[in-house]
Design an enzyme around this catalytic site. Structure first.
Site, mmCIF file in Angstrom:
data_model
loop_
_atom_site.group_PDB
_atom_site.id
_atom_site.type_symbol
_atom_site.label_atom_id
_atom_site.label_comp_id
_atom_site.label_asym_id
_atom_site.label_seq_id
_atom_site.Cartn_x
_atom_site.Cartn_y
_atom_site.Cartn_z
ATOM 1 N N HIS A 74 0.820 -1.208 0.000
ATOM 2 C CA HIS A 74 0.000 0.000 0.000
ATOM 3 C C HIS A 74 0.857 1.262 0.000
ATOM 4 O O HIS A 74 1.991 1.263 0.479
ATOM 5 C CB HIS A 74 -0.952 -0.003 1.195
ATOM 6 C CG HIS A 74 -2.063 -0.991 1.050
ATOM 7 N ND1 HIS A 74 -3.207 -0.952 1.797
ATOM 8 C CD2 HIS A 74 -2.194 -2.060 0.225
ATOM 9 C CE1 HIS A 74 -4.002 -1.932 1.447
ATOM 10 N NE2 HIS A 74 -3.409 -2.627 0.490
ATOM 11 N N GLU A 128 0.732 3.971 1.732
ATOM 12 C CA GLU A 128 1.115 4.493 3.043
ATOM 13 C C GLU A 128 2.302 3.719 3.608
ATOM 14 O O GLU A 128 3.232 4.301 4.175
ATOM 15 C CB GLU A 128 -0.062 4.413 4.020
ATOM 16 C CG GLU A 128 -1.304 5.168 3.574
ATOM 17 C CD GLU A 128 -2.258 4.293 2.783
ATOM 18 O OE1 GLU A 128 -1.808 3.488 1.938
ATOM 19 O OE2 GLU A 128 -3.464 4.410 2.996
ATOM 20 N N CYS A 164 -6.191 1.756 5.156
ATOM 21 C CA CYS A 164 -6.826 0.514 5.600
ATOM 22 C C CYS A 164 -6.343 0.179 7.016
ATOM 23 O O CYS A 164 -5.481 0.871 7.567
ATOM 24 C CB CYS A 164 -6.473 -0.626 4.642
ATOM 25 S SG CYS A 164 -4.770 -1.171 4.802
ATOM 26 N N CYS A 205 -2.533 -0.426 7.287
ATOM 27 C CA CYS A 205 -1.767 0.828 7.224
ATOM 28 C C CYS A 205 -1.990 1.666 8.482
ATOM 29 O O CYS A 205 -1.072 2.347 8.950
ATOM 30 C CB CYS A 205 -2.138 1.607 5.974
ATOM 31 S SG CYS A 205 -1.560 0.815 4.464
#
Ligand SMILES: Nc1ccn([C@H]2C[C@H](O)[C@@H](COP(=O)(O)O)O2)c(=O)n1
Ligand SMILES: [Zn+2]
Length: 175
Positions: free
Chosen positions: A87, A89, A113, A116
């Site tokens: 992801h 992040e 999410c 993260c």
């Protein structure tokens, strides 16, 4: 330069505001993503307004994004992107150019999410600024908001007032 873009001492008045600037960096980074359905970008900024991390969603280093799947749906989850993709992040945190990201602000195009959110909290980031929260009814995103709130992370939505356009032929480069 056009008079309407200057103030009384000739200073340009249409320059990017800090939040526009940092979120634009996140969106520019997202444009590097090969995900066919959702490009996500993230930019981490320290309390001194220095950029200390940038990332976008993509497959891990050394894992070919020509061999791993980019599908959203399949009979077997192993034939989708979800088990494999990093992801934005997470990549922004791992790409940090500073010793830590304590007390920093994470600008992200998409709400984090739950996985993260854990990384954000554990890394010491204190503020999350997002634009899109399109999955807010999904369990992972209900959990992420719950975790961020319990950890007293400041959450705010950036609502753009204008688009930012990169014009390589702009008159401020080529007067
Ligand atoms: N906060 C987030 C949420 C999702 N991503 C990535 C993970 C996937 O590459 C894509 C989501 O795919 P979709 O289900 O929209 O097809 O976005 C992320 O980097 N950060
Ligand atoms: Zn995530």
């Amino acid at each position: 330069m056009n008079a309407e873009r200057e103030n009384k001492v000739g200073k340009r008045e249409d320059y990017l505001q800090w939040d526009e600037y940092f979120m634009s960096i996140a969106y520019l980074s997202a444009m590097r993503s090969k995900d066919p359905s959702t490009q996500v970008g993230a930019c981490i900024v320290n309390p001194q307004k220095k950029i200390v991390g940038i990332g976008y969603n993509g497959m891990p280093i050394g894992c070919s994004d020509d061999l791993l799947p980019w599908s959203r749906t399949a009979d077997n989850i192993l034939d989708t992107k979800y088990p494999y993709v990093c992801h934005a992040e997470m990549n922004a945190i791992l790409n940090k150019n500073s010793a830590d990201v304590l007390n920093c602000t994470l600008y992200t195009s998409l709400f984090p999410c739950n996985e993260c959110a854990k990384l954000i909290i554990q890394s010491g980031i204190k503020n999350v600024v997002y634009v899109v929260d399109k999955y807010k009814d999904k369990a992972e995103f209900i959990a992420s908001r719950r975790l961020l709130e319990m950890a007293n992370i400041n959450i705010s939505q950036f609502i753009p007032s204008r688009n930012v356009v990169i014009d390589f032929n702009s008159d401020f480069i080529n007067p």
